[in-house]
Design a protein around this motif. Sequence first.
Motif, PDB file in Angstrom:
ATOM      1  N   ILE A 151       0.754  -1.324   0.126  1.00 19.78           N
ATOM      2  CA  ILE A 151      -0.069  -0.458   0.154  1.00 19.78           C
ATOM      3  C   ILE A 151       0.541   1.274   0.357  1.00 19.78           C
ATOM      4  O   ILE A 151       0.640   2.388  -0.442  1.00 19.78           O
ATOM      5  CB  ILE A 151      -0.852   0.306   0.768  1.00 19.78           C
ATOM      6  CG1 ILE A 151      -0.089   0.112   2.754  1.00 19.78           C
ATOM      7  CG2 ILE A 151      -2.038  -0.620   1.220  1.00 19.78           C
ATOM      8  CD1 ILE A 151      -0.864   0.288   3.493  1.00 19.78           C
ATOM      9  N   CYS A 306      -7.396   1.862  10.580  1.00 20.30           N
ATOM     10  CA  CYS A 306      -5.981   1.669  10.065  1.00 20.30           C
ATOM     11  C   CYS A 306      -5.853   2.646   9.748  1.00 20.30           C
ATOM     12  O   CYS A 306      -6.684   3.623   8.274  1.00 20.30           O
ATOM     13  CB  CYS A 306      -6.073   0.875   9.191  1.00 20.30           C
ATOM     14  SG  CYS A 306      -4.968   0.444   8.098  1.00 20.30           S
ATOM     15  N   ILE A 307      -4.599   3.232   9.648  1.00 19.89           N
ATOM     16  CA  ILE A 307      -3.699   4.521   8.297  1.00 19.89           C
ATOM     17  C   ILE A 307      -3.445   5.199   6.872  1.00 19.89           C
ATOM     18  O   ILE A 307      -3.145   4.858   6.981  1.00 19.89           O
ATOM     19  CB  ILE A 307      -3.879   5.558   9.591  1.00 19.89           C
ATOM     20  CG1 ILE A 307      -1.455   5.363  10.641  1.00 19.89           C
ATOM     21  CG2 ILE A 307      -4.688   6.788  10.676  1.00 19.89           C
ATOM     22  CD1 ILE A 307      -1.657   6.474  10.801  1.00 19.89           C
ATOM     23  N   ARG A 308      -3.260   3.463   6.798  1.00 20.87           N
ATOM     24  CA  ARG A 308      -2.387   2.230   5.893  1.00 20.87           C
ATOM     25  C   ARG A 308      -1.075   2.916   5.925  1.00 20.87           C
ATOM     26  O   ARG A 308      -0.797   3.369   5.179  1.00 20.87           O
ATOM     27  CB  ARG A 308      -3.533   3.101   4.424  1.00 20.87           C
ATOM     28  CG  ARG A 308      -5.031   3.128   5.107  1.00 20.87           C
ATOM     29  CD  ARG A 308      -4.834   1.758   4.124  1.00 20.87           C
ATOM     30  NE  ARG A 308      -6.336   1.311   3.692  1.00 20.87           N
ATOM     31  CZ  ARG A 308      -7.234   0.993   4.406  1.00 20.87           C
ATOM     32  NH1 ARG A 308      -7.176   0.317   5.754  1.00 20.87           N
ATOM     33  NH2 ARG A 308      -8.500   1.134   4.107  1.00 20.87           N
ATOM     34  N   CYS A 309      -0.609   2.837   6.958  1.00 17.55           N
ATOM     35  CA  CYS A 309       0.977   3.246   6.487  1.00 17.55           C
ATOM     36  C   CYS A 309       1.961   2.220   6.217  1.00 17.55           C
ATOM     37  O   CYS A 309       2.942   2.489   6.349  1.00 17.55           O
ATOM     38  CB  CYS A 309       1.378   3.620   8.350  1.00 17.55           C
ATOM     39  SG  CYS A 309       1.238   1.789   9.213  1.00 17.55           S
ATOM     40  N   GLY A 310       1.788   0.445   6.565  1.00 12.86           N
ATOM     41  CA  GLY A 310       2.003  -0.419   5.774  1.00 12.86           C
ATOM     42  C   GLY A 310       3.214  -0.801   6.925  1.00 12.86           C
ATOM     43  O   GLY A 310       4.039  -2.282   6.441  1.00 12.86           O
ATOM     44  N   ALA A 311       3.654  -0.982   8.417  1.00 16.01           N
ATOM     45  CA  ALA A 311       4.132  -0.542   8.762  1.00 16.01           C
ATOM     46  C   ALA A 311       4.163  -2.494   9.416  1.00 16.01           C
ATOM     47  O   ALA A 311       5.098  -3.230   9.116  1.00 16.01           O
ATOM     48  CB  ALA A 311       4.220  -0.290  10.272  1.00 16.01           C
ATOM     49  N   CYS A 312       2.862  -3.204   9.280  1.00 19.32           N
ATOM     50  CA  CYS A 312       2.859  -4.807   9.442  1.00 19.32           C
ATOM     51  C   CYS A 312       2.980  -5.423   8.388  1.00 19.32           C
ATOM     52  O   CYS A 312       3.094  -6.697   8.727  1.00 19.32           O
ATOM     53  CB  CYS A 312       0.620  -4.825   9.591  1.00 19.32           C
ATOM     54  SG  CYS A 312      -0.345  -4.024   8.556  1.00 19.32           S
ATOM     55  N   ILE A 335      -3.488  -6.285   7.910  1.00 20.78           N
ATOM     56  CA  ILE A 335      -4.557  -5.634   8.003  1.00 20.78           C
ATOM     57  C   ILE A 335      -5.258  -5.988   6.946  1.00 20.78           C
ATOM     58  O   ILE A 335      -6.845  -5.818   7.446  1.00 20.78           O
ATOM     59  CB  ILE A 335      -4.345  -4.131   8.278  1.00 20.78           C
ATOM     60  CG1 ILE A 335      -5.528  -3.851   8.111  1.00 20.78           C
ATOM     61  CG2 ILE A 335      -3.498  -3.422   6.575  1.00 20.78           C
ATOM     62  CD1 ILE A 335      -6.253  -3.204   9.317  1.00 20.78           C
ATOM     63  N   CYS A 365       1.966  -1.465  15.121  1.00 12.81           N
ATOM     64  CA  CYS A 365       0.375  -0.583  14.356  1.00 12.81           C
ATOM     65  C   CYS A 365       0.673   0.647  14.937  1.00 12.81           C
ATOM     66  O   CYS A 365       0.147   0.754  16.816  1.00 12.81           O
ATOM     67  CB  CYS A 365      -0.427  -1.595  14.815  1.00 12.81           C
ATOM     68  SG  CYS A 365      -1.909  -0.934  14.382  1.00 12.81           S
ATOM     69  N   PRO A 366       0.394   2.102  14.354  1.00 14.50           N
ATOM     70  CA  PRO A 366       0.279   3.160  15.338  1.00 14.50           C
ATOM     71  C   PRO A 366      -0.729   3.225  15.736  1.00 14.50           C
ATOM     72  O   PRO A 366      -0.649   4.315  17.451  1.00 14.50           O
ATOM     73  CB  PRO A 366       1.416   4.232  13.825  1.00 14.50           C
ATOM     74  CG  PRO A 366       0.468   3.243  12.288  1.00 14.50           C
ATOM     75  CD  PRO A 366       0.748   2.215  12.797  1.00 14.50           C
ATOM     76  N   VAL A 367      -1.299   2.816  15.365  1.00 12.45           N
ATOM     77  CA  VAL A 367      -2.686   3.175  15.951  1.00 12.45           C
ATOM     78  C   VAL A 367      -4.086   1.620  17.175  1.00 12.45           C
ATOM     79  O   VAL A 367      -4.683   2.010  17.391  1.00 12.45           O
ATOM     80  CB  VAL A 367      -4.224   3.530  14.997  1.00 12.45           C
ATOM     81  CG1 VAL A 367      -3.676   5.038  14.325  1.00 12.45           C
ATOM     82  CG2 VAL A 367      -4.111   2.376  14.028  1.00 12.45           C
ATOM     83  N   ILE A 369      -3.933  -1.699  17.011  1.00  5.64           N
ATOM     84  CA  ILE A 369      -5.060  -2.347  16.361  1.00  5.64           C
ATOM     85  C   ILE A 369      -4.446  -3.902  16.852  1.00  5.64           C
ATOM     86  O   ILE A 369      -3.516  -4.082  16.123  1.00  5.64           O
ATOM     87  CB  ILE A 369      -5.530  -2.049  14.473  1.00  5.64           C
ATOM     88  CG1 ILE A 369      -5.793  -0.296  14.278  1.00  5.64           C
ATOM     89  CG2 ILE A 369      -6.395  -3.365  14.391  1.00  5.64           C
ATOM     90  CD1 ILE A 369      -5.507  -0.159  12.662  1.00  5.64           C
ATOM     91  N   ILE A 371      -4.303  -6.385  15.109  1.00 10.40           N
ATOM     92  CA  ILE A 371      -4.373  -7.071  14.204  1.00 10.40           C
ATOM     93  C   ILE A 371      -4.254  -9.064  14.402  1.00 10.40           C
ATOM     94  O   ILE A 371      -5.100  -9.524  13.805  1.00 10.40           O
ATOM     95  CB  ILE A 371      -3.024  -7.312  13.251  1.00 10.40           C
ATOM     96  CG1 ILE A 371      -3.081  -5.176  13.029  1.00 10.40           C
ATOM     97  CG2 ILE A 371      -3.037  -7.226  11.542  1.00 10.40           C
ATOM     98  CD1 ILE A 371      -2.143  -4.702  12.545  1.00 10.40           C
TER      99      ILE A 371
END
Lengths: 457, 195
Positions: A151, A306-312, A335, A365-367, A369, A371
């Motif tokens: 993403i 999810c803020i779509r950072c791609g870290a996961c 995610i 995950c910065p927020v 979640i 997961i």
Amino acid sequence: MSTTAKTHPELSEVFNKDEQRVNWHDETLWWIRQKRDKSAHSIPEWEVLREKASQIKNNALSNLAEYLVSFEEKALANGIIVHWAADAQEHNQIVHQILQKHDIRQLVKSKSMLTEECHLNEYLEKQGLEVIDSDLGERIVQLAKEPPSHIVLPCIHKKKEEIGDLFHQHLGVAAGTSDPQILTEAARVHLRETFLTRRAALTGVNFAIAETGEFVVCTNEGNADMGAHLADVHIACMGIEKIIPKRKHLGVFLRLLARSATGQPITTYSSHFKKPRAGQEMHLVLVDNGRTVQMGREDFRASLKCIRCGACMNTCPVYRRSGGHSYHYAISGPIGAILAPNLDREKYADLPFASTLCGSCSNVCPVKIDIHQQLYKWRQVIVQEGYATSGKKMSMKIMNYTLSSPGVYKTAGKAGRWVLKYIPFAVNNHFNPWYKQREMPEVPKESFGEWYKKNVK
Amino acid sequence: MSRDKILAVLRENQPELVPLPAAMPLARVEILELQAKFKAMAEGIGSTVHLVDEFASIEPLIAARFSGEKRIVSTVKELVSAVIPAFELHPDPHSYADVDVAIFKSSIGVAENSALWLTEDQMGTRVLPFITQHMVMIVPLSALVPDMHTAYQKIGEAGYDFGTFIAGPSKTADIEQSLVLGAHGPRSMDIFIYA
Ligand code: SF4
């Protein structure tokens, strides 16, 4: 995309044929994960930030309807034309109608995972319109006629030589060119021409602010801005979960987003669109496409944070070794494996199983979640609803039974260690899909429980 | 209508209201520390930082640095000279396609990430900071703040039409993660901080 009928294990097998590429993919993503760690550790209040972000998102979700109404009201007052789309189909039609109204047949687009989710490009192309993606990575996969595999890093799976070949074919670059600097320059020239000739631009939305009716778009390349500020018509598309309550909350999210994504302190551009430019028409499309339903599923609701950072994805041992395309959904990785079954349980029944449940995704995950726990919960739902294959059903039953009974868990642990030690072929065979391409772990001499009893008094 | 349907399902499905958290605590940092931090961050992401004692010394530095460039525009009134023409507003944004250097003044610089805040009034026209080949930013030392929270505190309720944080030149790492400056926007960014 010819991949829809295949499952994650089958598609990973395709990716895994080229062992060197798998190793390279794995190492590249791990390097990005390490950059994220360094960047996060440079902020002493990192954990406080994550907690705040999580709480702000919880508040936003718990009051989303009111925030949307307030956002709409402010946006309209700002001169933005607001649309609502129940699903992908309606979203695509709205975009098409706006273009038709202005008699525009060419669209320049910056990155938007929502339009990938809705298959907007295919839709518009079927109507005879031309769509050019302007994010370099997205342009590359578009030329290759592939979907993005990540993403944030859409062409992370491609080698520079392959990109050179594509640019040779499509952009007239000399054969055999593979220098990133030269290739980027060629794309710059090509896309500048595109920006300067398109009358309509479409962008995604990273954050929309209920308090002010503005929306924020983050890029490193500046492509969203080049498109939007040159075009007569700017269309911005967003999932309804992108709303945050107040402008000042951006302070929290902008600190987390780029650091979690690539380890940068902030994206190069964080643009706040509040009103259209003089003489410009600005549209905003709010899209549901399953989000309101997911909101009602208590176990999976948090995935909307999810803020779509791609870290996961970058940290996921399965993603790194199977590639984004093996997830056969617009959003890959952990995610994506939670979001996809919300839309189609049968088609994506395989995805929640594409995880080791190691929990690394939840840790980055910065927020915040949960997961890996949601992946485990999806597995149970999918088995109960009868979408799982028989092999998975059996192992799920055993896993459930084992985890819910401490006595059995201890014995099973012992037995497991015994099996791995004395009859490894019982595990290292093709019935265990995760044995392929890797050695099974070495057997610990004692279980954690035994170790704990001995060492902690 | 989809709007009402979406809102109705949401109202039914969303959980009980949870409160917003308290604001982030803001740390107090010395101004000189801010300058050092800002400079280190900016250089780390490909910008060039010039520290000057007074505003008057900026003009000759810019003139010398960009002497070879054809079209230079300055949106900073106090920074216009025989070699640096003032920005003139044209209704068609495409007319700026050949700008080589554009000069702006920012009123907020964030030390933790070197992002500089610009609003539409400070840009002359929205496309200018993106379409120019090279970008120059002028920042008074007093405009530096420690972090994003302080930045938004300073922005407050301000009523801009368009605003953006810019951190360094345009960049991409899409080809095998090699960093390349100058993706679509400026290839370079020079920042002048004056006391
Ligand atoms: S789930 Fe978390 S880590 Fe994964 S993309 Fe979303 S915000 Fe980032």
